[in-house]
Scaffold this active site. Structure first.
Site, PDB file in Angstrom:
ATOM      1  CG  ASP A 119      -1.861   1.164   1.260  1.00  0.00           C
ATOM      2  OD1 ASP A 119      -1.848   1.964   0.303  1.00  0.00           O
ATOM      3  OD2 ASP A 119      -2.629   1.283   2.240  1.00  0.00           O
ATOM      4  CE  LYS A 179      -3.402   5.114   0.913  1.00  0.00           C
ATOM      5  NZ  LYS A 179      -2.620   4.294   1.862  1.00  0.00           N
ATOM      6  CG  ASP A 222       6.673   9.625  -9.107  1.00  0.00           C
ATOM      7  OD1 ASP A 222       6.982  10.397 -10.035  1.00  0.00           O
ATOM      8  OD2 ASP A 222       7.182   9.693  -7.978  1.00  0.00           O
TER       9      ASP A 222
END
Ligand SMILES: O=c1ccn([C@@H]2O[C@H](COP(=O)(O)O)[C@@H](O)[C@H]2O)c(=O)[nH]1
EC number: 4.1.1.23
Length: 248
Positions: free
Chosen positions: A86, A88, A91
């Site tokens: 996790d 997230k 990029d």
């Protein structure tokens, strides 16, 4: 990870079936804990039969080395569980690809990503992950109170989360995250085809049975289990309550 493996979406469904549990344990160990790898292993051994997957966040990914994380993932797999990173992910394409390489080498089965990166970025990320045998779970509406300031923003006459849901579906993601604290949104998204992962149970005020009844497929639960005096007892209780509510 080999290309010929069963897709993540099916692996986790099979684990949930085998364990009779949709619980994804958020292995968020408190920073005060001294020997994090040993504590992580102890927790997995204690609750392994009541969960279908383990989710690791910065609580472990930042302080531990790649080989320590790999060892935890081996233990997770030895219990027939899936492992989710996790972070997230959010990029540029090149950086996302490098992250997928490192995460899959450490044994993670899936990564959570933020569709804010855009349709193309998310699609490239899913393609890269699938090639490596891993899945991608996309944020659609987070569980914390401030989520409405981002995921709830009105864009083009609708909530940004609707756009994120479309991006996740279009990119071929393996699941979406919608907070158990957002029952209206959960009911709305439950009508679509992607499995819904729901955090926010217990410590954040959400309720396991309500979330399942509102359309969640998997429940992400951390502190209520990890910080309990008897994690196995709490995990088993939640598992039994969910099973009962599904039968009702
Ligand atoms: O919308 C989101 C997305 C991720 N999380 C993560 O799930 C766990 C929840 O832990 P609890 O202790 O059960 O609150 C944690 O790792 C979060 O970073 C989330 O809560 N909401």
């Amino acid at each position: 990870m080999s290309n010929s493996r069963e897709p993540f979406r099916e692996r986790i469904a099979r684990a949930a079936d085998a364990k009779k549990s949709p619980i994804v344990l958020a292995l968020d160990l408190p920073t005060s804990k001294r020997n994090l790898p040993a504590f992580a292993a102890k927790t997995i051994r204690a609750v392994g039969q009541h969960i279908c997957a383990v989710k690791m966040n910065f609580h472990l990914i930042l302080p531990l080395s790649a080989s320590e994380i790999s060892r935890i993932n081996k233990l997770v797999h030895s219990y027939g569980l899936q492992s989710i990173a996790d972070i997230k992910l959010n990029d540029i394409e090149n950086t996302n690809e490098v992250a997928i390489d490192h995460l899959t080498r450490m044994g993670f089965d899936a990564v959570i990503a933020n569709p804010f990166i855009g349709k193309g970025g998310l699609a490239a990320l899913v393609q890269k992950a699938h090639k490596a045998g891993a899945g991608v779970i996309a944020l659609v509406y987070m569980s914390h109170p401030g989520a409405k300031e981002g995921f709830g923003l009105e864009v083009g006459g609708r909530g940004l989360y609707s756009e994120f849901l479309e991006r996740a579906t279009g990119a071929g993601a393996d699941g979406i995250v919608v907070g158990a604290t957002q029952l209206d949104i959960l009911r709305q998204v439950a009508k679509q085809q992607l499995p819904v992962y729901s955090p926010g149970i217990g410590a954040q005020g959400g309720d396991a049975e309500q979330a399942i009844r509102s359309g969640a497929d998997y429940l992400i639960i951390g502190r209520s289990i990890v910080e309990a005096a008897q994690p196995a007892k709490v995990a088993k209780e939640i598992q039994s309550r969910i099973l009962l509510s599904v039968r009702k």
